[in-house]
Write a protein that holds these residues in place. Structure first.
Motif, PDB file in Angstrom:
ATOM      1  N   SER A 106     -13.116  60.327  11.557  1.00  0.00           N
ATOM      2  CA  SER A 106     -12.152  59.232  11.656  1.00  0.00           C
ATOM      3  C   SER A 106     -12.649  57.995  10.910  1.00  0.00           C
ATOM      4  CB  SER A 106     -11.908  58.901  13.128  1.00  0.00           C
ATOM      5  OG  SER A 106     -11.089  57.778  13.258  1.00  0.00           O
ATOM      6  N   GLU A 107     -13.916  57.673  11.088  1.00  0.00           N
ATOM      7  CA  GLU A 107     -14.477  56.519  10.380  1.00  0.00           C
ATOM      8  C   GLU A 107     -14.497  56.752   8.872  1.00  0.00           C
ATOM      9  OE1 GLU A 107     -15.220  53.485  11.646  1.00  0.00           O
ATOM     10  OE2 GLU A 107     -14.447  54.288  13.533  1.00  0.00           O
ATOM     11  N   CYS A 108     -14.761  57.974   8.453  1.00  0.00           N
ATOM     12  CA  CYS A 108     -14.728  58.304   7.021  1.00  0.00           C
ATOM     13  C   CYS A 108     -13.323  58.094   6.448  1.00  0.00           C
ATOM     14  CB  CYS A 108     -15.157  59.754   6.790  1.00  0.00           C
ATOM     15  SG  CYS A 108     -16.909  60.062   6.957  1.00  0.00           S
ATOM     16  N   MET A 109     -12.309  58.518   7.187  1.00  0.00           N
ATOM     17  CA  MET A 109     -10.937  58.335   6.709  1.00  0.00           C
ATOM     18  C   MET A 109     -10.578  56.860   6.613  1.00  0.00           C
ATOM     19  SD  MET A 109      -9.787  61.160   5.780  1.00  0.00           S
ATOM     20  CE  MET A 109      -8.121  60.661   5.436  1.00  0.00           C
ATOM     21  N   LYS A 110     -10.991  56.071   7.589  1.00  0.00           N
ATOM     22  CA  LYS A 110     -10.745  54.626   7.529  1.00  0.00           C
ATOM     23  C   LYS A 110     -11.429  54.019   6.318  1.00  0.00           C
ATOM     24  CE  LYS A 110     -10.485  54.105  12.547  1.00  0.00           C
ATOM     25  NZ  LYS A 110     -11.215  53.558  13.706  1.00  0.00           N
ATOM     26  N   LEU A 111     -12.662  54.443   6.067  1.00  0.00           N
ATOM     27  CA  LEU A 111     -13.408  53.951   4.903  1.00  0.00           C
ATOM     28  C   LEU A 111     -12.702  54.359   3.611  1.00  0.00           C
ATOM     29  CD1 LEU A 111     -16.045  52.746   3.597  1.00  0.00           C
ATOM     30  CD2 LEU A 111     -16.942  55.080   3.688  1.00  0.00           C
ATOM     31  N   ASN A 112     -12.338  55.621   3.508  1.00  0.00           N
ATOM     32  CA  ASN A 112     -11.717  56.141   2.293  1.00  0.00           C
ATOM     33  C   ASN A 112     -10.359  55.503   2.015  1.00  0.00           C
ATOM     34  OD1 ASN A 112     -13.947  57.797   2.071  1.00  0.00           O
ATOM     35  ND2 ASN A 112     -12.932  59.564   2.955  1.00  0.00           N
ATOM     36  N   CYS A 113      -9.626  55.171   3.065  1.00  0.00           N
ATOM     37  CA  CYS A 113      -8.307  54.547   2.909  1.00  0.00           C
ATOM     38  C   CYS A 113      -8.384  53.024   2.882  1.00  0.00           C
ATOM     39  CB  CYS A 113      -7.385  55.004   4.035  1.00  0.00           C
ATOM     40  SG  CYS A 113      -7.012  56.762   3.977  1.00  0.00           S
ATOM     41  N   LYS A 114      -9.581  52.497   3.069  1.00  0.00           N
ATOM     42  CA  LYS A 114      -9.826  51.045   3.036  1.00  0.00           C
ATOM     43  C   LYS A 114      -8.936  50.306   4.034  1.00  0.00           C
ATOM     44  CE  LYS A 114     -11.153  51.435  -1.754  1.00  0.00           C
ATOM     45  NZ  LYS A 114     -10.799  51.216  -3.136  1.00  0.00           N
ATOM     46  N   ILE A 115      -8.966  50.788   5.277  1.00  0.00           N
ATOM     47  CA  ILE A 115      -8.163  50.133   6.305  1.00  0.00           C
ATOM     48  C   ILE A 115      -9.063  49.584   7.416  1.00  0.00           C
ATOM     49  CG2 ILE A 115      -6.089  51.493   5.881  1.00  0.00           C
ATOM     50  CD1 ILE A 115      -6.808  53.218   8.286  1.00  0.00           C
ATOM     51  N   GLU A 119     -11.738  47.022   4.740  1.00  0.00           N
ATOM     52  CA  GLU A 119     -10.907  46.487   3.654  1.00  0.00           C
ATOM     53  C   GLU A 119     -11.702  45.638   2.655  1.00  0.00           C
ATOM     54  OE1 GLU A 119      -6.508  46.080   5.611  1.00  0.00           O
ATOM     55  OE2 GLU A 119      -7.952  44.507   6.083  1.00  0.00           O
ATOM     56  N   ASN A 120     -12.856  45.137   3.066  1.00  0.00           N
ATOM     57  CA  ASN A 120     -13.600  44.228   2.188  1.00  0.00           C
ATOM     58  C   ASN A 120     -14.558  44.972   1.259  1.00  0.00           C
ATOM     59  OD1 ASN A 120     -15.599  44.955   3.952  1.00  0.00           O
ATOM     60  ND2 ASN A 120     -15.574  43.045   5.090  1.00  0.00           N
ATOM     61  N   ASP A 121     -15.277  44.217   0.431  1.00  0.00           N
ATOM     62  CA  ASP A 121     -16.124  44.804  -0.608  1.00  0.00           C
ATOM     63  C   ASP A 121     -17.378  45.500  -0.080  1.00  0.00           C
ATOM     64  OD1 ASP A 121     -14.377  44.049  -2.573  1.00  0.00           O
ATOM     65  OD2 ASP A 121     -15.395  42.157  -3.001  1.00  0.00           O
ATOM     66  N   ASP A 122     -17.930  45.026   1.017  1.00  0.00           N
ATOM     67  CA  ASP A 122     -19.148  45.657   1.529  1.00  0.00           C
ATOM     68  C   ASP A 122     -18.826  46.690   2.614  1.00  0.00           C
ATOM     69  OD1 ASP A 122     -18.360  43.714   3.314  1.00  0.00           O
ATOM     70  OD2 ASP A 122     -20.408  43.105   3.837  1.00  0.00           O
ATOM     71  N   ARG A 123     -17.739  47.428   2.400  1.00  0.00           N
ATOM     72  CA  ARG A 123     -17.261  48.392   3.387  1.00  0.00           C
ATOM     73  C   ARG A 123     -18.244  49.529   3.628  1.00  0.00           C
ATOM     74  NH1 ARG A 123     -13.377  48.112  -0.243  1.00  0.00           N
ATOM     75  NH2 ARG A 123     -13.539  49.467  -2.034  1.00  0.00           N
ATOM     76  N   GLU A 124     -18.980  49.967   2.599  1.00  0.00           N
ATOM     77  CA  GLU A 124     -19.920  51.074   2.815  1.00  0.00           C
ATOM     78  C   GLU A 124     -21.100  50.639   3.682  1.00  0.00           C
ATOM     79  OE1 GLU A 124     -20.980  53.410  -0.594  1.00  0.00           O
ATOM     80  OE2 GLU A 124     -18.898  54.038  -0.903  1.00  0.00           O
ATOM     81  N   LYS A 125     -21.507  49.389   3.555  1.00  0.00           N
ATOM     82  CA  LYS A 125     -22.569  48.872   4.431  1.00  0.00           C
ATOM     83  C   LYS A 125     -22.068  48.805   5.870  1.00  0.00           C
ATOM     84  CE  LYS A 125     -24.996  46.144   0.988  1.00  0.00           C
ATOM     85  NZ  LYS A 125     -25.367  44.798   0.539  1.00  0.00           N
ATOM     86  N   MET A 126     -20.843  48.359   6.034  1.00  0.00           N
ATOM     87  CA  MET A 126     -20.254  48.305   7.378  1.00  0.00           C
ATOM     88  C   MET A 126     -20.098  49.720   7.948  1.00  0.00           C
ATOM     89  SD  MET A 126     -17.412  45.319   6.996  1.00  0.00           S
ATOM     90  CE  MET A 126     -17.036  45.329   8.733  1.00  0.00           C
ATOM     91  N   PHE A 127     -19.688  50.628   7.088  1.00  0.00           N
ATOM     92  CA  PHE A 127     -19.540  52.021   7.514  1.00  0.00           C
ATOM     93  C   PHE A 127     -20.885  52.594   7.945  1.00  0.00           C
ATOM     94  CE2 PHE A 127     -19.987  56.509   6.374  1.00  0.00           C
ATOM     95  CZ  PHE A 127     -19.059  57.074   7.232  1.00  0.00           C
ATOM     96  N   LEU A 128     -21.919  52.356   7.151  1.00  0.00           N
ATOM     97  CA  LEU A 128     -23.248  52.867   7.483  1.00  0.00           C
ATOM     98  C   LEU A 128     -23.710  52.312   8.829  1.00  0.00           C
ATOM     99  CD1 LEU A 128     -25.733  54.527   6.786  1.00  0.00           C
ATOM    100  CD2 LEU A 128     -26.597  52.542   5.527  1.00  0.00           C
ATOM    101  N   ASN A 129     -23.473  51.035   9.048  1.00  0.00           N
ATOM    102  CA  ASN A 129     -23.845  50.423  10.321  1.00  0.00           C
ATOM    103  C   ASN A 129     -23.100  51.091  11.474  1.00  0.00           C
ATOM    104  OD1 ASN A 129     -25.138  48.584  12.033  1.00  0.00           O
ATOM    105  ND2 ASN A 129     -23.456  47.128  11.860  1.00  0.00           N
ATOM    106  N   LYS A 130     -21.807  51.306  11.306  1.00  0.00           N
ATOM    107  CA  LYS A 130     -20.992  51.952  12.341  1.00  0.00           C
ATOM    108  C   LYS A 130     -21.431  53.401  12.546  1.00  0.00           C
ATOM    109  CE  LYS A 130     -17.092  52.151  14.854  1.00  0.00           C
ATOM    110  NZ  LYS A 130     -16.074  51.241  15.248  1.00  0.00           N
ATOM    111  N   PHE A 131     -21.697  54.095  11.460  1.00  0.00           N
ATOM    112  CA  PHE A 131     -22.146  55.492  11.499  1.00  0.00           C
ATOM    113  C   PHE A 131     -23.450  55.615  12.286  1.00  0.00           C
ATOM    114  CE2 PHE A 131     -24.835  58.739   9.437  1.00  0.00           C
ATOM    115  CZ  PHE A 131     -24.101  59.875   9.732  1.00  0.00           C
ATOM    116  N   GLU A 132     -24.412  54.763  11.981  1.00  0.00           N
ATOM    117  CA  GLU A 132     -25.697  54.807  12.690  1.00  0.00           C
ATOM    118  C   GLU A 132     -25.517  54.437  14.160  1.00  0.00           C
ATOM    119  OE1 GLU A 132     -28.430  56.099  11.653  1.00  0.00           O
ATOM    120  OE2 GLU A 132     -27.799  56.374   9.577  1.00  0.00           O
TER     121      GLU A 132
END
Length: 162
Positions: A106-115, A119-132
């Motif tokens: 679910s988090e991957c889909m949100k990241l991939n769809c930029k929702i 939505e911002n530029d550092d989304r992969e860092k935010m994703f990594l933080n959420k993932f961990e």
């Protein structure tokens, strides 16, 4: 869905991630969780079906003369299987692995769809933080389900380097 088919679909979730380190970590974690969920699901159903069959045969064999030893043997085997199911908690472990993998998807889909928060530029860092954080929560659930309070305190001391 079969395990092999599900594993083939994981690239849909991870390919759009640009950072290879994050992409590989997420992919490997998803593969691990899905394989483990499937493994524990199969064991749970296998043991449960065997236990059901064994328990169903006890009254039948009990009605036959001179077969009381078989009732004892079958009851003992049923007891061992029930104990294994209780000790290992196949169903709970299967559920925990499955839920974790679905949350990550679910988090991957949100990241991939930029929702949402991605939505911002550092989304992969935010994703990594959420993932961990998701993995940390899952690890804590595992610790809470496996160890008593003293064991948990000892684990925390080891983790904190004391």
């Amino acid at each position: 869905m079969k395990l092999k088919d599900e594993l083939k679909t994981l690239k849909v979730f991870t390919d759009p991630i640009s950072d290879n380190l994050i992409k590989n970590r997420v992919y490997d974690t998803l593969v691990w969780n899905i394989k483990k969920a499937t493994y524990y699901k199969r064991f749970f159903y296998s043991f449960s079906i065997i236990l059901l069959i064994l328990n169903a045969t006890i009254p039948i064999i009990n009605q036959l003369n001179n077969y009381s030893i078989w009732v004892t043997i079958i009851s003992s085997i049923g007891f061992v299987i029930t104990s294994i199911l209780t000790l290992i908690n196949f169903k709970d472990v299967w559920y925990r692995y499955r839920v974790t993998s679905e949350i990550i998807k679910s988090e991957c889909m949100k990241l991939n769809c930029k929702i949402g928060e991605y939505e911002n530029d550092d989304r992969e860092k935010m994703f990594l933080n959420k993932f961990e954080h998701i993995l940390s929560d899952e690890r804590n659930l595992w610790i809470n389900s496996r160890f008593n309070n003293q064991d948990k305190e000892n684990l925390e001391e080891v983790r904190d380097g004391e």
